[in-house]
Scaffold this motif. Structure first.
Motif, mmCIF file in Angstrom:
data_model
loop_
_atom_site.group_PDB
_atom_site.id
_atom_site.type_symbol
_atom_site.label_atom_id
_atom_site.label_comp_id
_atom_site.label_asym_id
_atom_site.label_seq_id
_atom_site.Cartn_x
_atom_site.Cartn_y
_atom_site.Cartn_z
ATOM 1 N N ARG A 1 0.868 -1.192 0.000
ATOM 2 C CA ARG A 1 0.000 0.000 0.000
ATOM 3 C C ARG A 1 0.897 1.232 0.000
ATOM 4 O O ARG A 1 0.774 2.121 0.829
ATOM 5 N N ALA B 1 1.085 3.777 -1.975
ATOM 6 C CA ALA B 1 0.396 5.046 -2.184
ATOM 7 C C ALA B 1 -0.230 5.540 -0.881
ATOM 8 O O ALA B 1 -0.209 6.741 -0.584
ATOM 9 N N LYS C 1 -6.541 9.975 -5.983
ATOM 10 C CA LYS C 1 -6.175 9.198 -7.168
ATOM 11 C C LYS C 1 -4.819 9.627 -7.730
ATOM 12 O O LYS C 1 -4.080 8.808 -8.274
ATOM 13 N N ASN D 1 -2.016 7.669 -6.191
ATOM 14 C CA ASN D 1 -1.936 6.336 -6.774
ATOM 15 C C ASN D 1 -1.291 6.371 -8.155
ATOM 16 O O ASN D 1 -0.501 5.491 -8.517
ATOM 17 N N ALA E 1 -2.283 -2.513 -9.471
ATOM 18 C CA ALA E 1 -3.138 -1.905 -8.460
ATOM 19 C C ALA E 1 -4.288 -2.842 -8.157
ATOM 20 O O ALA E 1 -4.884 -3.418 -9.040
ATOM 21 N N TYR F 1 -8.385 2.342 -3.506
ATOM 22 C CA TYR F 1 -7.411 1.548 -4.242
ATOM 23 C C TYR F 1 -6.044 1.702 -3.603
ATOM 24 O O TYR F 1 -5.660 2.785 -3.197
ATOM 25 N N SER F 2 -5.323 0.611 -3.530
ATOM 26 C CA SER F 2 -3.964 0.649 -3.019
ATOM 27 C C SER F 2 -3.009 0.439 -4.179
ATOM 28 O O SER F 2 -3.226 -0.433 -4.990
ATOM 29 N N SER F 3 -1.948 1.254 -4.178
ATOM 30 C CA SER F 3 -1.090 1.189 -5.353
ATOM 31 C C SER F 3 -0.338 -0.106 -5.459
ATOM 32 O O SER F 3 0.000 -0.743 -4.515
#
Length: 266
Positions: free
Chosen positions: A91, A93, A202, A205, A219, A243-245
């Motif tokens: 994670r 990001a 965003k 990310n 992702a 969302y996790s990068s």
């Protein structure tokens, strides 16, 4: 036993980058190539003379070479690394956004005259320490081999020791405030209301994915947990997005600007 090079290469990306920049800032200062006064956070110069670099450079200065500097660097290497490899694993990001949010919060607080601190690097390190203590509250910590205490109390014990040894209380206190604000917005408030107002933007990310920072995987959608934007099983710090990068203080210096005197110390 791994070599220093192997240890350095094993560090997670964000913590490694931050620790390296902190070390570089101190080396440049000790060599006389960069004067601390030129990188300190001074709101009047940022606003009136547009010296915007001060918003960033002050975050990487932990003071001159000293025992205190060594301790701060070790705190990054331990608590920052354990956070990025533990609750923030894969994670990147979210971890980067946590550091950005902490930096912005500290800068806003320091712009208030009562809280003003010229260098917020120590505060950012203390924020990492506070978040680590909330994520691993029951871990047993030996404090300089003198006393063993639960990790939950470590930030306050370190703050007390800093005061006893003559350091200023404000940098440590600002770090605790910023850390608790992040923890409240990403863990406590979502658990109570089911709403997370501090999701990772965003664009963060996209930056992480664009530069391939962190774990080399695509992702992925976070499944449950507070880190995914709402309460659930396995929740922890890092209320990122949906969302996790994928992926001994520097020598004091004095200066005055428009009638206001500043004394820059660690």
């Amino acid at each position: 036993m791994s070599s220093p090079g192997e240890f350095y290469n094993s560090l997670p990306p964000i913590t490694k980058a931050y620790g390296t920049l902190c070390l570089l800032a101190t080396v440049l200062s000790q060599l006389g190539l960069v004067a601390p006064i030129h990188i300190a956070f001074i709101p009047e110069l940022v606003i009136k003379q547009f010296q915007v670099w001060r918003l960033f450079t002050n975050l990487f200065f932990l003071g001159g070479f000293s025992i205190n500097f060594g301790i701060r660097l070790l705190m990054i290497a331990r608590y920052g690394v354990q956070l990025e490899k533990g609750p923030f694993e894969r994670r990147t990001a979210d971890f980067l956004w946590m550091m950005i949010f902490g930096s912005l919060t500290l800068s806003l607080l320091s712009a208030i005259p009562f809280f003003w601190t010229p260098f917020l690097g120590v505060s950012l390190v203390f924020m990492l320490l506070y978040l680590w203590s909330r994520e691993f509250p029951n871990a047993n910590i030996s404090l300089y081999g003198l006393v063993t205490l639960k990790a939950f109390y470590l930030p306050w014990a370190m703050l007390a020791l800093d005061v006893i040894f003559g350091s200023k209380i404000m940098p440590d206190l600002l770090g605790i405030i910023a850390g608790h604000l992040y923890y409240f917005l990403t863990v406590l408030h979502p658990l109570a209301t089911g709403k997370n107002y501090l999701k990772t933007p965003k664009w963060v990310n996209k930056v992480v994915a664009r530069w391939r920072i962190g774990a080399p995987v695509a992702a992925v959608r976070q499944a449950g947990g507070v880190g995914a934007g709402g309460p659930g099983a396995g929740g922890g710090v890092g209320g990122g997005g949906a969302y996790s990068s994928a992926r001994a203080p520097p020598e004091s210096s004095n200066t005055a600007f428009r009638g206001r005197s500043y004394r820059l110390t660690d």
